[in-house]
Design a protein around this motif. Structure first.
Motif: not given
Length: 89
Positions: A13-41
């Motif tokens: 789960r830690l590795h999966e969440a880290f991959a999701r964090i990296e994916d969200a950070r790579a996208r342009p900043t938007s409310p949706e990408s921030l929400r996904e980043w926060l959820s993954a974090l």
């Protein structure tokens, strides 16, 4: 579920969440990408906390096995620093 399986699950789960964090950070900043980043974090923090807890349980179990092998009835109640030799003043 056995303790080693819990540790492996938390690590996955830690590795999966880290991959999701990296994916969200790579996208342009938007409310949706921030929400996904926060959820993954949040998931990362939970998995890290679980991994820490299960690792401590594993160490605790191993200490009890060692105590049994050494025929100790129980562990000392006082902290280990109180068992260290005192320095002369």
């Amino acid at each position: 579920m056995a303790l080693p399986k819990h540790v492996d699950d938390a690590a996955d789960r830690l590795h999966e969440a880290f991959a999701r964090i990296e994916d969200a950070r790579a996208r342009p900043t938007s409310p949706e990408s921030l929400r996904e980043w926060l959820s993954a974090l949040t998931d990362y923090a939970q998995a890290l906390m679980d991994l820490h807890e299960f690792t401590n349980e594993s160490v605790h179990e191993k200490l009890h096995v060692l105590a049994g092998l050494l025929n100790m009835k129980s562990f000392p109640e006082e902290p280990l620093r109180d068992l260290e030799p005192r320095q002369p003043r």
